[in-house]
Every structure is written in structure tokens, then in C-alpha cells.
Design a protein around this motif. Structure first.
Motif, PDB file in Angstrom:
ATOM      1  N   MET A  83      94.825 -26.597 -46.803  1.00  0.00           N
ATOM      2  CA  MET A  83      95.753 -25.971 -45.683  1.00  0.00           C
ATOM      3  C   MET A  83      97.080 -26.583 -46.252  1.00  0.00           C
ATOM      4  O   MET A  83      98.501 -27.624 -46.493  1.00  0.00           O
ATOM      5  CB  MET A  83      95.266 -26.501 -43.886  1.00  0.00           C
ATOM      6  CG  MET A  83      95.767 -26.646 -43.149  1.00  0.00           C
ATOM      7  SD  MET A  83      95.458 -24.922 -42.540  1.00  0.00           S
ATOM      8  CE  MET A  83      96.832 -25.093 -41.371  1.00  0.00           C
ATOM      9  N   LEU A 112      96.361 -20.667 -46.079  1.00  0.00           N
ATOM     10  CA  LEU A 112      95.268 -21.969 -47.025  1.00  0.00           C
ATOM     11  C   LEU A 112      95.168 -21.226 -48.119  1.00  0.00           C
ATOM     12  O   LEU A 112      95.756 -19.833 -48.758  1.00  0.00           O
ATOM     13  CB  LEU A 112      93.990 -20.776 -46.365  1.00  0.00           C
ATOM     14  CG  LEU A 112      93.283 -21.106 -45.076  1.00  0.00           C
ATOM     15  CD1 LEU A 112      92.284 -20.728 -44.692  1.00  0.00           C
ATOM     16  CD2 LEU A 112      93.449 -22.205 -44.442  1.00  0.00           C
ATOM     17  N   LEU A 160      92.434 -28.757 -40.670  1.00  0.00           N
ATOM     18  CA  LEU A 160      91.527 -27.696 -40.805  1.00  0.00           C
ATOM     19  C   LEU A 160      89.873 -27.930 -40.438  1.00  0.00           C
ATOM     20  O   LEU A 160      90.034 -29.716 -40.859  1.00  0.00           O
ATOM     21  CB  LEU A 160      91.608 -27.775 -42.363  1.00  0.00           C
ATOM     22  CG  LEU A 160      90.840 -26.527 -42.937  1.00  0.00           C
ATOM     23  CD1 LEU A 160      91.757 -25.914 -44.364  1.00  0.00           C
ATOM     24  CD2 LEU A 160      89.554 -27.358 -43.794  1.00  0.00           C
ATOM     25  N   THR A 202      99.813 -28.643 -49.790  1.00  0.00           N
ATOM     26  CA  THR A 202      98.618 -29.778 -48.586  1.00  0.00           C
ATOM     27  C   THR A 202      98.282 -31.519 -48.307  1.00  0.00           C
ATOM     28  O   THR A 202      98.495 -31.901 -49.585  1.00  0.00           O
ATOM     29  CB  THR A 202      97.370 -29.359 -49.400  1.00  0.00           C
ATOM     30  OG1 THR A 202      96.318 -29.101 -48.372  1.00  0.00           O
ATOM     31  CG2 THR A 202      96.733 -29.513 -50.939  1.00  0.00           C
ATOM     32  N   ILE A 215      86.074 -21.113 -42.284  1.00  0.00           N
ATOM     33  CA  ILE A 215      87.307 -22.592 -41.786  1.00  0.00           C
ATOM     34  C   ILE A 215      88.614 -22.353 -40.736  1.00  0.00           C
ATOM     35  O   ILE A 215      89.038 -20.781 -39.960  1.00  0.00           O
ATOM     36  CB  ILE A 215      87.925 -22.569 -43.184  1.00  0.00           C
ATOM     37  CG1 ILE A 215      87.035 -22.738 -44.378  1.00  0.00           C
ATOM     38  CG2 ILE A 215      89.274 -23.074 -43.195  1.00  0.00           C
ATOM     39  CD1 ILE A 215      87.517 -21.937 -45.693  1.00  0.00           C
ATOM     40  N   THR A 216      89.181 -22.769 -40.364  1.00  0.00           N
ATOM     41  CA  THR A 216      89.320 -23.051 -38.554  1.00  0.00           C
ATOM     42  C   THR A 216      90.977 -24.555 -39.098  1.00  0.00           C
ATOM     43  O   THR A 216      90.803 -25.468 -39.692  1.00  0.00           O
ATOM     44  CB  THR A 216      89.029 -22.681 -37.894  1.00  0.00           C
ATOM     45  OG1 THR A 216      88.720 -24.404 -37.784  1.00  0.00           O
ATOM     46  CG2 THR A 216      88.122 -21.660 -37.443  1.00  0.00           C
ATOM     47  N   GLY A 217      91.806 -23.652 -39.221  1.00  0.00           N
ATOM     48  CA  GLY A 217      92.820 -24.050 -39.410  1.00  0.00           C
ATOM     49  C   GLY A 217      94.421 -24.248 -38.720  1.00  0.00           C
ATOM     50  O   GLY A 217      94.390 -22.937 -37.659  1.00  0.00           O
ATOM     51  N   GLU A 224      97.611 -20.155 -36.042  1.00  0.00           N
ATOM     52  CA  GLU A 224      96.496 -21.203 -36.069  1.00  0.00           C
ATOM     53  C   GLU A 224      96.153 -20.014 -37.795  1.00  0.00           C
ATOM     54  O   GLU A 224      96.517 -18.706 -37.675  1.00  0.00           O
ATOM     55  CB  GLU A 224      95.364 -20.761 -35.002  1.00  0.00           C
ATOM     56  CG  GLU A 224      95.613 -21.782 -34.081  1.00  0.00           C
ATOM     57  CD  GLU A 224      94.838 -22.321 -33.452  1.00  0.00           C
ATOM     58  OE1 GLU A 224      93.664 -21.654 -33.347  1.00  0.00           O
ATOM     59  OE2 GLU A 224      94.699 -22.874 -32.023  1.00  0.00           O
TER      60      GLU A 224
END
Length: 233
Positions: A83, A112, A160, A202, A215-217, A224
Motif C-alpha cells: 500500500m 498498490l 490496507l 510501503t 484488497i482495500t486500502g 481509497e
């Protein structure tokens, strides 16, 4: 009018929040090991007093929009997420002084840096280039660009999750080399150009994903980013 043997690649671009125009992407720069806790987990702690930042690049064709589903890449069994806060350059700059770094910033995004970790580590340990580990198709994920001209982000949570479980959680204020320092140093080697994106590094907590993972960050105050890993081809 120039005639080509085949159609040249399309210009890569990223959406801009609040604007109809898109941000045309020129080059993708990545700062390696720029959070100390991540450097330690990779077995390569950084001593800023004697070291300078280092960089790698990826082809603009690896750029992938947030929300996409990408195939699990070939020739790896250890595909990792990283991230990152992304800086979007909006003005040309060469040998930019740190105190003037804000003048070349157009905005920011959340990104990412997806990595074939097994191939990267083999290359690293043998002193070979990282290309097969890093310059992976569809591996440079970026959110929309948020216009913040002339602003330098100095702090903000960065986090993340994979399938809703937190994997990375830190703050941009933990960057070893901050945004001003990165721009000043990178611009000693390159004439920075509008359209350049700089992925700033990162935090700790990187790890592997499998087909089907989501994957979410996010970067606080910026944007986002999301990615779904699909089956291998």
C-alpha cells in the motif's frame, strides 16, 4: 501523418477527482524501502545518515485502475500487496530544491505496488535487476488523482485490508525520506515531467494474496484504492 506498422500503445491515464479531464501518465517511479519497519521486515534496515533513497520503475502499461479485477500473475507462488501514497507531478522540475518541491506537485492518489515477491527476492539476493518481480502486468494500481496543487502531505494514516482483515496500518509521517526529500533527490537523476507518478513506499505488514482475495486500502485525506485478485490465466 505518421504511418505505423501496427497501432501504438494507448496513452495511460488516471481519473482526476472533480474533473472531466484525465491525468495522462508519463512514467512510474517507486521508492524502495521507505518505511523503517518495512525495511526491517525485508531484512534490510535503512540508516538514513549514510544512505540515499533508491528507486525502481515500472512500465506505464502496468497501470491499473482502482476497483479492477486482475488475473493472478504467472510464474509466482508469492504475490504480495504493498500500500502506498502516490505523488502526481504536474510541473517540470530538474534539480529541485527540497524547499521548492511543492511547486511541482499536482496532487495525490492511493496506490498498490503488487509484487512477485519470490522472484524479487531471488533477483535481490543474486544482485540481479528486480524487473520480473516488480514490473508485472496490471501491478501498478492507482486511485483517482486528487488535485492538491502545491501541497506537501506530511502526515496521514495509511492502511490496507485483505478480505476485511487489517494487514497494514501506519502513518505517512513515518516515511524515511519525506515527499520533499524524494522529489529533490529523484530530480537529480531525472528531469521530472508532468504526468510522472511517484509511489512513495510501503509500510510494514506486506503479505501474499490468493485468487479470490479482495484488497482495500486508503490514505487519510486522499483516496481509497481497491483490487480483486482473479484466477490465474
Amino acid at each position: 501523418m505518421t504511418n505505423y506498422l501496427f497501432n501504438p500503445p494507448a496513452v495511460q491515464s488516471v481519473a482526476i477527482r472533480g474533473r472531466d479531464e484525465r491525468f495522462p501518465v508519463n512514467r512510474l517511479f517507486f521508492v524502495g524501502r521507505n518505511y523503517q519497519a518495512h525495511a526491517v521486515e525485508m531484512g534490510k534496515p535503512v540508516d538514513k545518515s549514510v544512505e540515499r533513497p533508491f528507486y525502481f520503475t515500472k512500465a506505464p502499461q502496468t497501470l491499473t485502475p482502482s476497483g479492477a479485477t486482475v488475473a493472478y500473475p504467472p510464474e509466482t507462488k508469492n504475490y504480495h500487496f504493498e500500500m502506498e501514497l502516490v505523488v502526481a507531478i504536474g510541473q517540470a522540475g530538474f534539480r529541485v530544491k527540497a524547499e521548492d518541491a511543492h511547486s511541482v506537485i499536482y496532487g495525490y492518489g492511493a496506490g498498490l505496488d503488487m509484487t512477485r515477491r519470490d522472484l524479487q527476492l531471488v533477483a535481490r539476493d543474486k544482485g540481479r535487476p528486480w524487473d520480473l518481480g516488480k514490473d508485472v502486468e496490471q501491478s501498478s494500481v492507482c486511485s483517482e488523482i486528487v488535485p492538491m496543487e502545491g501541497q506537501v502531505i506530511e502526515q496521514g494514516a495509511i492502511a490496507l485490508e485483505v478480505n476485511g482483515e487489517t494487514k497494514q496500518s501506519s502513518n505517512v509521517d513515518k516515511l524515511i525520506w519525506n515527499i520533499r526529500e524524494i522529489i529533490a533527490d529523484l530530480s537529480l537523476f531525472y528531469h521530472l515531467q508532468p504526468g510522472d507518478l511517484i509511489y512513495t513506499g510501503t509500510p510494514e505488514g506486506v503479505g501474499a494474496v490468493l485468487p479470490g482475495d479482495r484488497i482495500t486500502g486508503r490514505v487519510e485525506g486522499v483516496a481509497e484504492v481497491a483490487l480483486t485478485v482473479g484466477p490465474a490465466e
